[in-house]
Enzyme design. Structure first.
Site, short mmCIF file in Angstrom:
data_model
loop_
_atom_site.label_atom_id
_atom_site.label_comp_id
_atom_site.label_asym_id
_atom_site.label_seq_id
_atom_site.Cartn_x
_atom_site.Cartn_y
_atom_site.Cartn_z
N LYS A 10 42.77 -49.54 8.91
CA LYS A 10 42.58 -48.98 7.56
C LYS A 10 41.12 -49.13 7.09
CE LYS A 10 46.87 -48.08 7.90
NZ LYS A 10 48.10 -48.53 7.32
C1 LIG Z 1 49.58 -48.58 7.45
C2 LIG Z 1 50.53 -47.92 6.56
C3 LIG Z 1 51.58 -48.62 5.94
C4 LIG Z 1 51.95 -50.03 6.29
O1 LIG Z 1 50.96 -50.97 6.11
P1 LIG Z 1 51.02 -52.36 6.91
O2 LIG Z 1 49.93 -53.15 6.27
O3 LIG Z 1 50.76 -52.04 8.36
O4 LIG Z 1 52.35 -52.97 6.69
C5 LIG Z 1 52.37 -47.94 5.04
N1 LIG Z 1 52.18 -46.65 4.75
C6 LIG Z 1 51.19 -45.94 5.33
C7 LIG Z 1 51.00 -44.51 4.95
C8 LIG Z 1 50.35 -46.55 6.26
O5 LIG Z 1 49.39 -45.82 6.85
#
Ligand SMILES: *Cc1c(COP(=O)(O)O)cnc(C)c1O
Length: 388
Positions: A189
């Protein structure tokens, strides 16, 4: 094989490592002062009143759905083009996700199709800012206000994204048009804390509720403190979804570099757009950062594999031979066996999402890519795509 360029990757430097080390050397490695520092920094960056940091984006989604009061018999609107966690969080609360098809140009939820899915059991909308591109929050807010629905933005991919509000840019996470916004700090991210997530909100009620749910449902308020220093009350069933102090230290350090990360992502996306716009078998998603405020989390190509007389599988394998990683975002959630079995969803429910899925391929995009990495990806795609 040439060195692999993955589709996404974290950017950590010595400063990040030093900031974690510093916290590890203190007495507070779990519940220390850095968590609050991180929360305040995120709230300030997003321009929200409150932020509650938790152990992952998924945990953040779960707590937001609980705080919204989702329960058995309720439904929540969301999109099939997302990571499973969005819809799963609704299921964690025994509620039912309702999938609304996406917009062809953006792969974000098609706002014009929400009204048709509304009934009295729908209590919330969870729009997802797919690939970092903000959804039309103004319209979603209008639909939600008319029926008193809670809006939870899944902005796991959109920290740093912005959109136009009353003639100026506002950041995703400011909750101008929502009750809560969820962010993720997973390594691919915008910024990372290893695992980690945050819920931003402008509501003190949600803020207090989220803080209690994060740690078993425990409340230590003034009333409890009057009884004695040991005393606490558990007023509802919560979880251990806490983030640690050293993860928060990494989060703070990463957040201080976010502008550079976003600029680099934008610069790479621009090069890609220029290179691929003219290709016969390739269509691009709308995602121009300058026009639409995208955080450029993913760069998705929609490829007509038939036209290229190949399959996606073969295309991916051949890219990999050139050391180029790629990924599919996403298999439409309503087609997953669990959802088909549990809620009777199936192929055919969301035709735009399904035809998008047939063609989509995400190519490498992350701030640590070098110029020659970018050139290598462009050459590789152009070669396979028939233009070289
Ligand atoms: C990465 C992601 C999540 C989950 O986040 P985590 O920190 O990996 O639990 C949820 N929704 C979307 C759209 C994502 O890209």
């Amino acid at each position: 094989m040439p060195r692999l360029i993955p589709y996404g990757k974290q950017s950590l430097d010595r400063e990040d490592i030093r900031s974690v080390e510093k916290v590890l050397k203190t007495d507070w490695i779990t519940q220390g002062p850095t968590i609050e520092k991180f929360e305040q920094a995120i709230a300030k960056y997003c321009d929200a009143r409150y932020a509650v940091a938790v152990s992952s984006g998924t945990a953040a989604l779960h707590l937001a759905c609980l705080a919204a009061g989702l329960k058995s018999g309720d439904k929540a609107i969301t999109t099939p083009i997302t990571f499973l966690a969005t819809a799963n969080a609704v299921c964690y609360c025994q509620a039912e996700p309702v999938f609304v098809d996406v917009d062809e140009a953006t792969a974000n939820i098609d706002v014009s199709k929400i009204n048709a899915k509304l009934d009295p059991s729908v209590k919330a909308i969870l729009p997802v800012h797919f690939a970092g591109l903000p959804c039309d929050m103004k319209k979603i807010h209008r639909i939600a206000s008319a029926r008193k629905l809670t809006v939870i933005e899944d902005a796991a991919q959109a920290l740093g994204a912005k959109y136009q509000f009353e003639g100026r840019w506002v950041r995703v996470g400011s909750c101008r048009h929502s009750d809560m916004t969820v962010l993720s700090f997973h390594p691919v991210k915008t910024i990372t804390s290893g695992e980690g997530g945050v819920i931003t909100t402008n509501s003190e009620v949600y803020y207090e509720k989220l803080r209690s749910l994060r740690t078993h449902g425990i409340v230590k308020d003034k009333k409890a403190k009057e009884i004695g220093p040991w005393y606490y009350e558990m007023r509802e069933l919560g979880f251990n979804y806490r983030i640690t102090d050293f993860q928060s230290a990494l989060g703070c350090s990463q957040l201080s570099k976010i502008t550079g990360f976003l600029n680099k992502r934008q610069q790479i996306a621009k090069q890609y757009m220029k290179a691929f716009q003219g290709m016969d078998a390739v269509t691009l998603l709308e995602g121009d950062a300058e026009k639409y405020g995208s955080a450029n989390h993913l760069f998705v190509l929609k490829i007509d594999f038939k036209k290229l007389k190949t399959t996606r599988k073969e295309f991916m394998v051949r890219l990999l031979k050139d050391g180029i990683g790629s990924q599919v975002h996403y298999i439409p959630v309503h087609t997953q066996p669990f959802y088909r079995k549990q809620f009777g969803t199936n192929w055919g429910d969301c035709p735009i999402a399904e035809s998008y899925y047939e063609r989509c391929l995400s190519i490498p995009l992350y701030p640590a890519m070098t110029n020659s990495d970018v050139k290598r990806v462009i050459k590789g795609i152009q070669h396979l795509g028939g233009n070289s």
